[in-house]
Design an enzyme around this catalytic site. Sequence first.
Site, PDB file in Angstrom:
ATOM      1  N   LYS A 151       7.129  -3.315 -10.643  1.00 27.66           N
ATOM      2  CA  LYS A 151       8.266  -3.952 -11.322  1.00 27.66           C
ATOM      3  C   LYS A 151       7.760  -5.009 -12.288  1.00 27.66           C
ATOM      4  O   LYS A 151       8.184  -5.082 -13.430  1.00 27.66           O
ATOM      5  CB  LYS A 151       9.139  -4.599 -10.244  1.00 27.66           C
ATOM      6  CG  LYS A 151      10.584  -4.536 -10.337  1.00 27.66           C
ATOM      7  CD  LYS A 151      11.320  -3.261 -10.152  1.00 27.66           C
ATOM      8  CE  LYS A 151      10.794  -2.058 -10.801  1.00 27.66           C
ATOM      9  NZ  LYS A 151      11.325  -0.818 -10.351  1.00 27.66           N
ATOM     10  N   TRP A 183      11.793  10.759 -28.550  1.00 32.61           N
ATOM     11  CA  TRP A 183      10.665  10.065 -27.922  1.00 32.61           C
ATOM     12  C   TRP A 183       9.471  10.963 -28.210  1.00 32.61           C
ATOM     13  O   TRP A 183       9.366  12.054 -27.651  1.00 32.61           O
ATOM     14  CB  TRP A 183      10.939   9.930 -26.422  1.00 32.61           C
ATOM     15  CG  TRP A 183      10.064   8.973 -25.691  1.00 32.61           C
ATOM     16  CD1 TRP A 183      10.268   7.635 -25.550  1.00 32.61           C
ATOM     17  CD2 TRP A 183       8.873   9.280 -24.947  1.00 32.61           C
ATOM     18  NE1 TRP A 183       9.277   7.092 -24.779  1.00 32.61           N
ATOM     19  CE2 TRP A 183       8.411   8.070 -24.400  1.00 32.61           C
ATOM     20  CE3 TRP A 183       8.151  10.453 -24.706  1.00 32.61           C
ATOM     21  CZ2 TRP A 183       7.266   8.003 -23.614  1.00 32.61           C
ATOM     22  CZ3 TRP A 183       7.013  10.379 -23.932  1.00 32.61           C
ATOM     23  CH2 TRP A 183       6.581   9.162 -23.395  1.00 32.61           C
TER      24      TRP A 183
HETATM   25  C1  F6R Z   1       9.989   2.229 -12.337  1.00 38.60           C
HETATM   26  C2  F6R Z   1      10.684   3.484 -12.507  1.00 38.60           C
HETATM   27  C3  F6R Z   1       9.877   4.731 -12.496  1.00 38.60           C
HETATM   28  C4  F6R Z   1      10.642   5.874 -11.814  1.00 38.60           C
HETATM   29  C5  F6R Z   1       9.847   7.185 -11.957  1.00 38.60           C
HETATM   30  C6  F6R Z   1      10.513   8.338 -11.250  1.00 38.60           C
HETATM   31  O1  F6R Z   1      10.867   1.139 -12.365  1.00 38.60           O
HETATM   32  O2  F6R Z   1      11.872   3.516 -12.669  1.00 38.60           O
HETATM   33  O3  F6R Z   1       8.629   4.534 -11.909  1.00 38.60           O
HETATM   34  O4  F6R Z   1      10.831   5.553 -10.476  1.00 38.60           O
HETATM   35  O5  F6R Z   1       9.708   7.506 -13.323  1.00 38.60           O
HETATM   36  O6  F6R Z   1      11.785   8.571 -11.769  1.00 38.60           O
HETATM   37  P1  F6R Z   1      12.857   9.405 -10.973  1.00 38.60           P
HETATM   38  O7  F6R Z   1      13.201   8.627  -9.748  1.00 38.60           O
HETATM   39  O8  F6R Z   1      14.018   9.520 -11.927  1.00 38.60           O
HETATM   40  O9  F6R Z   1      12.240  10.723 -10.653  1.00 38.60           O
END
Ligand code: F6R
Length: 612
Positions: free
Chosen positions: A488, A76
């Site tokens: 979402k 990425w």
């Molecule tokens: C939206 C989504 C992201 C994650 C964010 C934090 O659907 O999945 O906004 O919530 O990148 O990710 P975590 O929870 O893995 O720290």
Amino acid sequence: MCGIIGYAGREQAAPILLDGLERMEYRGYDSAGVAVRSETAGLQVKKTKGRLQALADMTHGGADLEGTLGIGHTRWATHGEPNDINAHPHVSENGRIALVHNGIIENYLELKEHLQRQGVTFVSDTDSEVVAQLLEFHYNECGSMLEAVGRCLRRIEGSYAFGIICSDYPNALIAARKDSPLILGYGEHGNFIASDVTAIIKYTRDVAYMDDGEIAVITPESIDVFDDEMSPVEKAHSVVDWDVSAAEKGGYPHFMFKEILEQPEAVRKTISPRIREGRVVLDDLHLTAEEARRFSRIFIIACGSSYHVGMISKYNWERLLRRPVEVCLASEFRYSDPLVDEDTLVIVISQSGETLDTMAAMREAKRRGGRTLAIVNVVGSSIAREADDVLYTWAGPEIAVATTKAYSTQLVLMDLVGLYLADLLGTVAREEYDAILAAAEALPEQMRQVLEHVEKLQYFASRYFNHDSIFFIGRNLDYALGMEGSLKLKEISYIHSEAYASGELKHGTISLIEPGTLVVALGLYTALFDKAMSNVVEVKARGAEVLAVTTESCRERMEKNADSVVAVPDTHPILQPSLGVIPLQLFAYYVALQRGCDIDKPRNLAKSVTVE
Ligand code: F6R
């Protein structure tokens, strides 16, 4: 974000590497590659921009590449555009060392210039190639690959997970980690490294998590781990408690849809072991009532949807604990000179447990003396291991980039933790405590009932998918829920959307409401239902089309003003967002489906955001 897999075994490596990379596709990537070593062909590297399928086509599913030792990567892009040359693995100038890297080498320019002065020619724009060339430099100097890796690590600054092979070492793969996850897998026919357990779960569930500063030598027979002073380290093994089917679509059109449907079970698994004999039991939280009483300040830190869970929890916890709770975006918190001291409780929420901003914010909070509690889904992840206490959400592997079941399990776990703390502090009445717990136990079944609205949401999506700007409005818990509904929708359907606190509309935003604008009005927080209703009337008067989400008890009243209404069962107000979020997820899903979007892998997004 980037994915790493490595294999040292007795089977042909390339098909195993490609299979592992495919299982990590969900993380988001723009190019992919593998490097395999064989006795006859030496080091063979194949890499390409674009989908993994292109790499599989180039190598006939890996069959063309001989050899039982190899590394693979999905990239990425951070340094240098996504193209064939910048794709990993990167190979040193003499073609003997190949390396895959996740993370960012901060001093790569300085190292690159140093190597260029020694006559080294670079082919890519990446920071990772610098490490491959530096390894060759040190290998030439000392003649041992392990020693060369050690010397190299002492010179580089930044974050990394490395997988390295060298044509002089027919059986060994070297791995190293700092601030980027790397897992060791102990298999029957060979051993593995992977940045994500999903890559190797088909071959083994016996894993160990590398710690920062560690180097591992992986051969078909053994894995030896060393610390940053090259002293051997004994690693504790863990058994992954889910199997390969949990990370497969199993006949569903998209992971996101499967994961939406899995929510009742995920929530049940998260709460049921923690409710015993009418009490919340948090065996993994080592906090005494006296310690809890000392906290004068509570922070909740997270990013994205996890931050939205924090927003809802702020309302719920302040109500239960009668203490100020501040919710911060991790990326803001870490540079804000935060007011954290020994009397501060810092809750960190993260599905992946690897989000760099959240990790950095947690470290900052710890550095200032705060007590950290992490709510995490991925067992053994970096945040889980560094927090003072960790409580796991038991959502299972979440593959779709847009979170659904992890969000729901975070939400309900935060409710339980809030209730537990309120009980420790004596700020919740017994009847209220019992009522919330009873409602929590009934939640999975009520979530199942909400999922029966699938067709209704599909119909609303077909009616509204052509809108190009959508507003979500609500008050209090509904405002926080609207933020998640809006995120979402925008992340998977690419429709512009905003969430507003309903009361704020008339301070500016209402000028954007014109005939036909779609407003998703949330009227789930029944204590403020009349106010929610006035806001619906207000936007209707400006010609808005209103899709409302409310509770069964308020449905009739809502139907008098909104154009379309979805009602969910009533529950305790604290838990109502757990039911209200499901129609919003389904709406986003079906709108994105109608618009032909790549639902599980939305453009520009990655599942685990391990860069700043
Ligand atoms: C939206 C989504 C992201 C994650 C964010 C934090 O659907 O999945 O906004 O919530 O990148 O990710 P975590 O929870 O893995 O720290």
